[in-house]
Design an enzyme around this catalytic site. Structure first.
Site, PDB file in Angstrom:
ATOM      1  N   SER A  93       0.789  -1.203  -0.248  1.00  0.00           N
ATOM      2  CA  SER A  93      -0.257   0.106  -0.361  1.00  0.00           C
ATOM      3  C   SER A  93       0.691   1.531   0.126  1.00  0.00           C
ATOM      4  O   SER A  93       1.787   1.267  -0.930  1.00  0.00           O
ATOM      5  CB  SER A  93      -0.540  -0.339   1.159  1.00  0.00           C
ATOM      6  OG  SER A  93      -1.996   1.518   0.866  1.00  0.00           O
ATOM      7  N   ASP A 215      -6.341  -3.650  -1.711  1.00  0.00           N
ATOM      8  CA  ASP A 215      -5.003  -3.478  -0.557  1.00  0.00           C
ATOM      9  C   ASP A 215      -4.408  -4.550  -0.224  1.00  0.00           C
ATOM     10  O   ASP A 215      -4.771  -5.003   0.507  1.00  0.00           O
ATOM     11  CB  ASP A 215      -5.673  -2.176   0.661  1.00  0.00           C
ATOM     12  CG  ASP A 215      -4.534  -1.710   1.019  1.00  0.00           C
ATOM     13  OD1 ASP A 215      -3.703  -2.788   1.963  1.00  0.00           O
ATOM     14  OD2 ASP A 215      -5.354  -0.429   1.806  1.00  0.00           O
TER      15      ASP A 215
END
Length: 368
Positions: A93, A215
Site C-alpha cells: 500500500s 489493498d
C-alpha cells in the site's frame, strides 16, 4: 534470530550494531571513497544515487495511508545519504509507494504525494461514497502521478532495478490470497493503485490478470515472511504502527456474531478479520523467526499523530520529521560497511522531543 526493534526519534530504546573493519588504512579508504563518489556522480544523473545492494538483504515497508509519511521521512534521509544496501524491497500500500520513489531516487516525492495530493478534497470525499461512487479517487490520484509535477520516474526506477528487486503486494479480492508483483514500465502505477485500493473506499479494486485486486495490507500487512522465503537473511522493517499494536479488534468479532448468518457474512467483516489474523501471524514470525535470519524494526514508540486519511498539515509534518531523524540514526547504527555484522550492540535512549535529546549508551546482548 531477532533483535529488539530500533525505536528512534523521540522514542525509548533500540538496538544498534556494528563491527570494526581494519584491513584498509584511513588513507586508502579515503582515496577509494573519493573515486567511488566520482563514478557514482557520473552514472546517477539528477536523481539520487544509491549504494550497491548487499546479497540476502531485504527492506519491508508497511502501509498505513497517510501514516506512511513517517516512512517517507526515513527513506528521504537515506536518499540524501545515498544509502540503500537492500537487494530486495517489498512494499504494501503506502509502503509500496514509498519504496517506489526510493528506488527511482526522487527525494521528497513521497512526502509531497502524501501531504499535498492525498490531502486534496478531490482525492477523499465521503459524500461520493454515499452516492455510490469511490470515496477515495485513486484514478485521479494516479493520473497526477503519471502526468503532473508529481510524476513518478518509472523509467529511471527500472534502470536502477537492474541489481535489485522491488515487489508490490496486493490482495486477490475473491480468494484473499496475497500476490507479489515485480513492476514493469507498463504496469507499475496499476500495481500501486491495486496495492492502495482500500475495500469499499475504492469500490471493486483493480483488475490484474482477470481478477480484482485490493489493498495489499489485507493479506500482507508486514510481508517479512515473504522476504525470508525469497532468501533474505537480514530484514529491516519500517512500520507505521507502534510496537504495542497487536491488531486486536474485539468489536469486529462481536459484530460478526450479530450480523453474520450461518453461511453469509458481510465482506467488510471478513476483510477485517482476515487482516487481523494476517497481522498477528506476521508479528509472531518477527518475534520468533528462524535461526538463520536477523530482523530489525524501525517504528514509532507511540501512535503517530497522522491518520490513514484526513490528517492535518502539522501532524503530517511532525511525523515526517520523526521519520527523517529515524533514518539518520539508523544509518549511524548500520553503516553499509558493517551492515551484515553485529559484534557490538548498544541501546539508544532518546527521550526528549524535537530531536535534541542526549543519548544514553549501554551494552546489550546480541539477541533478545
Amino acid at each position: 534470530m531477532v533483535r529488539e526493534p530500533l525505536n528512534l526519534v523521540g522514542f525509548r530504546g533500540g538496538i544498534i550494531s556494528g563491527h570494526h573493519m581494519s584491513s584498509l588504512n584511513s588513507n586508502n579508504i579515503s582515496s577509494l571513497n573519493s573515486v567511488l563518489r566520482d563514478i557514482d556522480s557520473s552514472l546517477c544523473g539528477e536523481s539520487a544515487c544509491l549504494s550497491e545492494p548487499i546479497a540476502n538483504t531485504a527492506l519491508v515497508a508497511e502501509g498505513g495511508g497517510q501514516r506512511g509519511i513517517f516512512t517517507a521521512g526515513v527513506l528521504d534521509n537515506w536518499l540524501a545519504e545515498q544509502y540503500n544496501p537492500f537487494e530486495l524491497l517489498i512494499g504494501t500500500s503506502a509502503g509500496a509507494q514509498n519504496l517506489s520513489s526510493f528506488v527511482t531516487g526522487q527525494l521528497g516525492f513521497a512526502q509531497a504525494s502524501i501531504a499535498k495530493l492525498s490531502n486534496q478534497a478531490r482525492f477523499f470525499d465521503i459524500k461520493r461514497g454515499l452516492k455510490g461512487s469511490n470515496t477515495v479517487d485513486l484514478d485521479w490520484y494516479f493520473d497526477q502521478v503519471n502526468h503532473s509535477a508529481f510524476h513518478l520516474n518509472t523509467e529511471t526506477g527500472l534502470a536502477k532495478l537492474h541489481n535489485r528487486k522491488l515487489l508490490i503486494s496486493t490482495t486477490n479480492s475473491s480468494s484473499y490470497q496475497a500476490s507479489f508483483f515485480q513492476p514493469q514500465k507498463s504496469n507499475w502505477l496499476t500495481l500501486l493503485k491495486a496495492s492502495s485500493a482500500l475495500p469499499f473506499l475504492y469500490r471493486k479494486g483493480v483488475m490484474i490478470g482477470g481478477d480484482y485486486h485490493v489493498d495489499g495490507g489485507l493479506s500482507a500487512p508486514l510481508p517479512v515472511e515473504e522476504a525470508y522465503r525469497r532468501g533474505a537473511k537480514k530484514i529491516v522493517v519500517i512500520r507505521t504502527m507502534p510496537k504495542q499494536y497487536e491488531a486486536h479488534t474485539p468489536w469486529v468479532k462481536r459484530l460478526r456474531k450479530w450480523v453474520c448468518s450461518s453461511n453469509r457474512c458481510p465482506k467488510a467483516i471478513e476483510y477485517f478479520l482476515h487482516h487481523e489474523a494476517e497481522y498477528k501471524r506476521s508479528l509472531q514470525f518477527i518475534a520468533s523467526p528462524p535461526s538463520d535470519v536477523d530482523i530489525v524494526q524501525i517504528f514509532p514508540e507511540s501512535q503517530l499523530t497522522s491518520q490513514i486519511l484526513g490528517s492535518e498539515d502539522n501532524e503530517l509534518n511532525n511525523d515526517y520529521k520523526m521519520g527523517v531523524e529515524a533514518g539518520k540514526l539508523f544509518i549511524e547504527a548500520n553503516p553499509v560497511g558493517n551492515f551484515m555484522g553485529g559484534v557490538t550492540h548498544e541501546k539508544v535512549n532518546i527521550s526528549k522531543p524535537r530531536y535534541s535529546a542526549k543519548q544514553a549508551i549501554k551494552s546489550w546482548p546480541r539477541y533478545c
